[in-house]
Each structure stands twice: as C-alpha cells, then as structure tokens.
Design an enzyme around this catalytic site. Structure first.
Site, PDB file in Angstrom:
ATOM      1  N   THR A  40       0.790  -1.336  -0.038  1.00  0.00           N
ATOM      2  CA  THR A  40      -0.306  -0.165   0.523  1.00  0.00           C
ATOM      3  C   THR A  40       1.328   1.386  -0.258  1.00  0.00           C
ATOM      4  OG1 THR A  40      -0.056  -0.129   2.403  1.00  0.00           O
ATOM      5  CG2 THR A  40      -2.172  -1.366   1.449  1.00  0.00           C
ATOM      6  N   ASP A  41       2.292   1.221   0.466  1.00  0.00           N
ATOM      7  CA  ASP A  41       3.024   2.314   0.766  1.00  0.00           C
ATOM      8  C   ASP A  41       2.864   3.079  -0.821  1.00  0.00           C
ATOM      9  OD1 ASP A  41       4.768   0.264   0.005  1.00  0.00           O
ATOM     10  OD2 ASP A  41       6.620   1.217   0.829  1.00  0.00           O
ATOM     11  N   LEU A  95      12.122  -9.025   5.928  1.00  0.00           N
ATOM     12  CA  LEU A  95      12.812  -8.401   7.582  1.00  0.00           C
ATOM     13  C   LEU A  95      12.991  -6.449   7.521  1.00  0.00           C
ATOM     14  CD1 LEU A  95      13.225 -10.473  10.630  1.00  0.00           C
ATOM     15  CD2 LEU A  95      11.079 -10.384   8.970  1.00  0.00           C
ATOM     16  N   SER A 124      17.772  -4.556   4.528  1.00  0.00           N
ATOM     17  CA  SER A 124      18.773  -3.431   3.080  1.00  0.00           C
ATOM     18  C   SER A 124      17.941  -2.240   3.802  1.00  0.00           C
ATOM     19  CB  SER A 124      18.158  -4.134   2.028  1.00  0.00           C
ATOM     20  OG  SER A 124      16.621  -3.797   1.477  1.00  0.00           O
ATOM     21  N   ASP A 181       9.589   1.046   4.746  1.00  0.00           N
ATOM     22  CA  ASP A 181      11.145   0.351   5.579  1.00  0.00           C
ATOM     23  C   ASP A 181      11.962   1.209   5.880  1.00  0.00           C
ATOM     24  OD1 ASP A 181       9.746  -1.377   4.823  1.00  0.00           O
ATOM     25  OD2 ASP A 181      11.127  -2.809   3.190  1.00  0.00           O
TER      26      ASP A 181
HETATM   27  C1  GLA Z   1       9.010  -4.611   0.756  1.00  0.00           C
HETATM   28  C2  GLA Z   1       9.018  -2.851   0.177  1.00  0.00           C
HETATM   29  C3  GLA Z   1       8.238  -1.479   0.534  1.00  0.00           C
HETATM   30  C4  GLA Z   1       6.801  -2.772   0.953  1.00  0.00           C
HETATM   31  C5  GLA Z   1       6.410  -3.842   0.832  1.00  0.00           C
HETATM   32  C6  GLA Z   1       5.094  -4.385   0.731  1.00  0.00           C
HETATM   33  O1  GLA Z   1       9.326  -4.570   1.299  1.00  0.00           O
HETATM   34  O2  GLA Z   1      10.565  -2.209   0.005  1.00  0.00           O
HETATM   35  O3  GLA Z   1       7.917  -0.717   0.820  1.00  0.00           O
HETATM   36  O4  GLA Z   1       6.294  -2.149  -0.395  1.00  0.00           O
HETATM   37  O5  GLA Z   1       7.752  -5.291   0.101  1.00  0.00           O
HETATM   38  O6  GLA Z   1       4.254  -3.739   0.813  1.00  0.00           O
END
Ligand code: GLA
Length: 380
Positions: free
Chosen positions: A29-30, A118, A121, A165
């Site tokens: 969703t981000d 998790l 990176s 993240d």
């Molecule tokens: C990865 C991406 C995040 C997000 C997730 C899925 O972790 O780095 O930005 O899009 O996938 O929610």
C-alpha cells in the site's frame, strides 16, 4: 565494535544501530500513498565508525565474504557491486541534497536475517545514511534520514520500493507500532498490548523474481490510478472500483481491490489495536493474507503452507505473509504465554512437509535508529 577495534587498534568514535521491521498490516500500500502499520524490531544492523583521512570510505561487513570495501565519495551507486552499492547510494543521496560529506572508516554486523522480508536492506541504508550524517556533522531529522535512505536504496537496487521500510527503521518507538500515512508521512504511535506476542516464521524460501514482480505490481497500481483519473490508489473507494470493473478487466481489478481493501483494513486494525482487541486484529491479518494471495498474487506455496501451519494452533490470532512476498517470512500474532512453543510446533509441522529449513524469531517493538557516541575526539 570488537572487529573495528581489532582492525583500527582503537575503539570506534560512534556506534549506529538501525533496526529491521515487522509490518503488522498494510502490505503493498505504501507506494500507492496508502497506510501501513509496521514496528521496528529488536534486531538491528550495527555500524561502528570513526572519521578517517583520505578521500574514500572504508567499510567491512562481518556478514559478507571478502575484506573491507573502499568507496570514493562520488562513486556511482549503479556501478558499485553488491552491498557496496548501498554505501555509494547513501553518499549519492546526501550529495544530491547538496550536503557536504566527510569520509569515515567502519565495520558492520547485523542480526536481521537477510532476504527474509524483515527489511534488512532498509536497515542497512538507514545505518549508512546515519554514519555519513554523524561523520559529516549533518543534523538530519529521523524523517530526513529515512528519505535519504529511501533514495539510496532505490538508486542502489533499481527496485521502486515504497517509503515504509526506511521510515520505520528511522522513526520506530519502543513498545509501539506506527500508523504511517505514506502520502503525508504523518505517523501515529499505537501501543502493542503486552499480552500479544509477535512471532516471525521464516519459510526458508528466499524471494525469487521479487524485483521484477514488485516493479510490475507497482506499474499495475499506477495504471489503475491513471485509468480512474486519480493521483494514487489511496484516493479510491471500493464502490468507485466496482464501477470501473469492466473497464479494468479481471487482473487490474483484483490488484486494485487488494490495495483499496488493505488500506481500509489498516485503519480498522489501528482502531482494534488501540482497544487492545488482538483477536479482531488477528482476523484482519488473516484477511490481509487472503487478499495478498488471491488478489495481489504475491504469496507463494511456502508462505501459504506456513500460514496454514501456524493458524492450526488455537492460540494464534492471525497470520500472514510479510513484505514484498514471493518467499521470506510469515508474521503471526499469538497469546503471549507459550507463544514460542506454539511457534515451534508450527515450524515442525511445516518442516515435515518441506525440504527447506525454517526458522522462528520472537520479536519486540523497538526504537528506531540511533547513534551512540562511544569515544570523544581530542577536540571535544
Ligand atoms: C517491500 C518494500 C516496501 C513495501 C513492501 C510491501 O518491503 O520495500 O516499500 O512496498 O515490500 O508492502
């Protein structure tokens, strides 16, 4: 710290800690400007560093083969190999912001499992930006640090990942998840009840095709918003989507339905968590998995098997795949008493039907990145 002292004959000047994350709910969703509910965890990337002379950053990773790498401050992230691209990416992102940089020498160690979903990176990128910031005397806010780390990772990997993240790695609050509005970047801390355990069940399957499929999903979301004439899927309600069902066709419709319904689930999850209603939160987590599996199609046979295995346990409130998908880890919410034993039973059940080696972690909500002064310089 020990590796640093062995190599440099002295303790480091600073120690940076930058955590991995668990996302309770709000997956994919981000990058559509939507909502997420992650927490920083008590597993981190640690970077010990001191200022150094010369024109190059010199850094060793205890988790990677090979010796120390040497990166000029103006190195191109796209040309640097492996994890060196993150070092070059962090310098590039800060340079792009017009910030003057100084070189440093350091050693990195991490207990965030790599490739397990998790956000190891993003934790590395936030650690590197924090290292450049302290060594160069830059005063970056937690959000500025996250945004620079975000640019660094995107540039280093070519994956058009979202902001979740690095933001949670930078801004996490002990004992809390953060509701993040990925459009405004506003955050609200939501306490995690102490009777709720958070288990991570690593399937042992590493992500395949994740970068290509990730960028493809993102492009599909952007295609739907452009067809609907909105800035991002964040601006769409389920009713709007229904009206466009025929025009979108079955695949785009299902992709968009995941994002729109997931945003609604995140907001409901925040309300449930604030009331301490972990059972209701668990139900939303289960729904999120079904939507990621059936509508967004980013789960895998291993992730589905792990979810089934842990959901067979009566004290599990809910479980789902976490992160980009296609492999990695399942997050499960459970009653605190006996959670670890419950996770171990789930792992055994999974392992009896798989040739992979799964792993179990129990994690706690922790603080975002911090820089600790270890020794002072003669000038202080
Ligand atoms: C990865 C991406 C995040 C997000 C997730 C899925 O972790 O780095 O930005 O899009 O996938 O929610």
């Amino acid at each position: 710290m020990e590796a640093f002292a062995r190599e440099h004959g002295a303790a480091p000047r600073w120690l940076v800690r930058s955590p991995g994350r668990v996302n309770l709910i709000g997956e994919h969703t981000d990058y559509s400007g939507g909502f997420v509910l992650p927490m920083a965890i008590d597993r981190s990337v640690w970077l010990a560093l001191s200022p150094c002379a010369g024109r190059n950053v010199r850094v060793r990773s205890l988790d990677a083969a090979g010796g120390a790498i040497t990166i000029p401050l103006d190195a191109s992230p796209r040309k640097a190999p492996g994890w060196a691209a993150y070092v070059a990416g962090a310098a590039w992102a800060l340079r792009e912001r017009g910030l003057p940089l100084r070189v440093w020498s350091g050693a990195i160690a991490s207990d965030v499992p790599i490739g397990a979903g998790l956000a190891s990176s993003a934790a590395l990128a936030v650690a590197l930006v924090s290292a450049f910031a302290i060594a160069s005397g830059l005063d970056l806010s937690a959000t500025e640090c996250a945004l620079a780390a975000w640019s660094a990772e995107t540039e280093a990997t070519g994956v058009r990942c979202g902001v979740m993240d690095p933001l949670i790695a930078s801004c996490g609050i002990p004992g809390h998840a953060l509701l993040i509005d990925c459009r405004s970047l506003a955050t609200e801390a939501v306490p995690i009840p102490s009777d709720c355990a958070i288990l991570l069940l690593d399937t042992g399957a590493r992500r395949k095709l994740a970068a290509t499929e990730y960028n493809a999903r993102r492009a599909q979301c952007e295609r739907v918003s452009s067809l609907l004439g909105v800035a991002a899927l964040r601006d769409v309600a389920l009713d709007d989507l229904e009206r466009f069902r025929d025009r979108l066709g079955p695949t785009l419709f299902r992709r968009a339905r995941h994002v729109v319904s997931e945003n609604a689930r995140v907001l409901e999850a925040e309300r449930r968590l604030r009331c301490g209603d972990v059972a209701a939160l668990g139900g939303l987590v289960d729904e999120s998995h079904a939507s990621l599996r059936d509508d967004f199609e980013v789960s895998s046979a291993e992730l589905d098997a792990m979810v089934r295995s842990v959901r067979a346990e009566a004290s599990c409130y809910g479980a789902r795949m976490m992160g980009a998908g296609f492999g990695g880890t399942v997050v499960a919410l459970a009653a605190a008493g006996g959670a670890r034993a419950m996770g171990e039973r789930a792992l055994l059940r999974y392992a009896s039907e798989s040739s992979l080696t799964p792993a179990l972690y129990e994690v706690r909500p922790a603080a975002g990145a911090e820089t600790i002064a270890v020794t002072s310089s003669a000038g202080d």
